[in-house]
Design an enzyme around this catalytic site. Structure first.
Site, PDB file in Angstrom:
ATOM      1  N   TYR A  51     -14.597  -1.070   9.291  1.00 53.40           N
ATOM      2  CA  TYR A  51     -13.439  -0.020   9.169  1.00 53.40           C
ATOM      3  C   TYR A  51     -12.749  -0.766  10.328  1.00 53.40           C
ATOM      4  O   TYR A  51     -11.933  -1.280  10.680  1.00 53.40           O
ATOM      5  CB  TYR A  51     -13.494   1.229   8.549  1.00 53.40           C
ATOM      6  CG  TYR A  51     -11.502   1.906   8.965  1.00 53.40           C
ATOM      7  CD1 TYR A  51     -10.869   0.931   8.078  1.00 53.40           C
ATOM      8  CD2 TYR A  51     -11.525   2.340   9.676  1.00 53.40           C
ATOM      9  CE1 TYR A  51      -9.943   1.524   8.063  1.00 53.40           C
ATOM     10  CE2 TYR A  51      -9.858   3.310  10.438  1.00 53.40           C
ATOM     11  CZ  TYR A  51      -8.940   2.595   9.111  1.00 53.40           C
ATOM     12  OH  TYR A  51      -8.015   3.343   9.502  1.00 53.40           O
ATOM     13  N   ASP A  62       2.266  -1.835  -4.338  1.00 52.06           N
ATOM     14  CA  ASP A  62       0.718  -1.140  -4.030  1.00 52.06           C
ATOM     15  C   ASP A  62       0.300  -2.079  -5.291  1.00 52.06           C
ATOM     16  O   ASP A  62       0.699  -2.501  -6.150  1.00 52.06           O
ATOM     17  CB  ASP A  62       0.655   0.293  -4.858  1.00 52.06           C
ATOM     18  CG  ASP A  62      -0.384   0.864  -3.882  1.00 52.06           C
ATOM     19  OD1 ASP A  62      -0.898   1.670  -3.248  1.00 52.06           O
ATOM     20  OD2 ASP A  62      -1.427   0.375  -4.986  1.00 52.06           O
ATOM     21  N   ARG A  75      -1.986  -0.496  -7.206  1.00 54.97           N
ATOM     22  CA  ARG A  75      -1.705   0.655  -8.150  1.00 54.97           C
ATOM     23  C   ARG A  75      -0.822   0.020  -9.032  1.00 54.97           C
ATOM     24  O   ARG A  75      -0.116  -0.280  -8.680  1.00 54.97           O
ATOM     25  CB  ARG A  75      -1.633   1.659  -7.735  1.00 54.97           C
ATOM     26  CG  ARG A  75      -3.194   2.250  -7.309  1.00 54.97           C
ATOM     27  CD  ARG A  75      -3.189   3.927  -6.324  1.00 54.97           C
ATOM     28  NE  ARG A  75      -2.618   4.435  -7.431  1.00 54.97           N
ATOM     29  CZ  ARG A  75      -3.041   5.393  -6.318  1.00 54.97           C
ATOM     30  NH1 ARG A  75      -2.743   6.225  -5.069  1.00 54.97           N
ATOM     31  NH2 ARG A  75      -2.190   6.670  -6.946  1.00 54.97           N
ATOM     32  N   ASP A 112      -0.420  -7.009  -5.097  1.00 58.27           N
ATOM     33  CA  ASP A 112      -2.758  -7.556  -4.793  1.00 58.27           C
ATOM     34  C   ASP A 112      -2.009  -7.798  -3.481  1.00 58.27           C
ATOM     35  O   ASP A 112      -1.649  -9.084  -3.164  1.00 58.27           O
ATOM     36  CB  ASP A 112      -3.206  -7.977  -5.200  1.00 58.27           C
ATOM     37  CG  ASP A 112      -4.507  -8.410  -4.576  1.00 58.27           C
ATOM     38  OD1 ASP A 112      -4.609  -7.421  -3.622  1.00 58.27           O
ATOM     39  OD2 ASP A 112      -5.501  -9.045  -5.523  1.00 58.27           O
ATOM     40  N   GLY A 147       0.492  -1.150   0.116  1.00 54.53           N
ATOM     41  CA  GLY A 147      -0.172  -0.142  -0.315  1.00 54.53           C
ATOM     42  C   GLY A 147       0.730   1.283  -0.323  1.00 54.53           C
ATOM     43  O   GLY A 147       0.591   2.532   0.143  1.00 54.53           O
TER      44      GLY A 147
END
Ligand code: NAD
Ligand code: AKB
Length: 319
Positions: free
Chosen positions: A146, A39, A41, A58, A13
């Protein structure tokens, strides 16, 4: 702590609000090539990470984590991949999958590869029944999905430490305020967005009430706390090692707006609470960090006025 099997450090992350600055700090301390940013992304637009190794990863893919850690000789993983509160409440199933599933995935990989783990928790572990100045030890009854995932994360960390000897440490971060990367979809994002709005528009419409008081911390302090905890001798850490409260700031949205007004002529802030007010109301006003102070001598350096000046200077230089 230095990783048991290798010297390399993996950050999951890493393109997020914390990762962007943690990778920078770790690379300064350990050398650029030692710290692998990762990440889900793939768009490595963030120049701050582009100076060193980056992989698309991932966190739900345990096999890839194991392979990467074995191939590279990773000794420590800073596991930051997660969905934050506001995004998580919009998509609870994904929030559970990424936050709980991702943590299990990293811890299972740690069991196979013997690396140490930093896995952050949050003030979101507390629910509305916790004391408004939340102690280290109290019942944890969060009312956000969360928050539930963060309680589970602390329990998993304890389980892997007690049963498998995996050294997993964590901090219950308060809302973190920084300017190098945008806030990632949390309830405390107003305390970040307000600065850019003040400089660009001289006006901010805040999504919580003016009297909303939450624990907060400037990012430099959060990074320093993280590195201090990870450097602490294992023997000095007690049963709170998976989720320390840390001493931090506590101010209302109005107090933040007033502190910005002192620096930005003509700045105006209105307050129009939305659904995030409910999440903020379920969290404590402040937290007691005496256990962290005692076990690894933590105390913050930035007060509200310093934080406001650093944020405004930082954003002015960046733009
Ligand atoms: P962020 O949302 O800014 O960044 C999270 C990153 O995780 C994003 O870059 C995202 O792309 C990545 N990600 C999401 N799903 C992924 C997946 N399946 N695999 C790999 N990467 C994935 O979050 P942050 O603010 O940097 O927070 C990092 C950690 O700190 C989280 O665990 C969060 O709960 C915790 N925390 C943050 C704050 C805060 O104020 N920023 C406060 C308390 C706790
Ligand atoms: C959020 O608001 O979701 C985060 C947190 C306090 O965990 N900043």
């Amino acid at each position: 702590m230095s990783g048991p099997e290798g010297d390399k450090i993996l950050v999951t992350g890493a393109m997020g609000q914390i990762g962007t600055e943690l990778v920078e700090a770790l690379r300064q301390n350990h050398g650029t090539s030692t710290v692998i940013a990762s990440d889900i992304r793939t768009d490595l637009k963030e120049e701050r990470l582009a100076d060193g190794p980056y992989v698309s990863l991932d966190v739900l893919d345990t096999d890839s984590i194991v392979q990467l850690c074995n191939d590279e000789g990773v000794g420590t993983v800073y596991h930051l991949a997660a969905l934050l509160s506001a995004t998580g409440e919009k998509n609870p199933e994904l929030c559970r999958r990424v936050n709980v599933g991702g943590t299990i995935s990293v811890l299972e990989a740690a069991r196979q590869c013997s690396f140490d783990v930093f896995s952050p928790s949050s003030i979101a572990v507390f629910g509305p029944d916790a004391p408004k100045h939340a102690p280290q030890i109290t019942a944890l009854h969060p009312t956000t999905v969360y928050g539930e995932t963060k309680v589970k994360g602390e329990l998993l960390a304890k389980e892997y430490w007690n049963k498998h000897g995996i050294d997993v440490r964590g901090i219950r971060y308060p809302g973190l305020i920084s300017y190098k990367a945008p806030a990632g979809g949390g309830t405390t994002d107003y305390a970040v967005e307000i600065f850019e709005a003040a400089l660009q528009d001289g006006y901010y419409e805040c999504f919580v009430r003016s009297d909303t008081r939450l624990p907060m911390l400037y990012m430099d302090d959060a990074i320093r706390a993280t590195l201090m905890l990870m450097d602490a001798e294992s023997d000095s850490l007690g049963p709170s090692r998976a989720g320390y409260n840390i001493d931090c700031l506590s101010f209302t949205a109005q107090e933040l707006a007033d502190a910005i007004s002192n620096e930005v002529d003509g700045f105006r802030c209105d307050f129009s609470p939305d659904v995030r007010q409910k999440y903020a109301d379920s969290w404590p006003d402040s937290i007691d960090g005496s256990v962290a102070k005692q076990e690894w001598t933590w105390s913050p350096r930035f007060d509200l006025d310093n934080l406001v000046r650093e944020m405004l200077n930082g954003l002015s230089i960046e733009s």
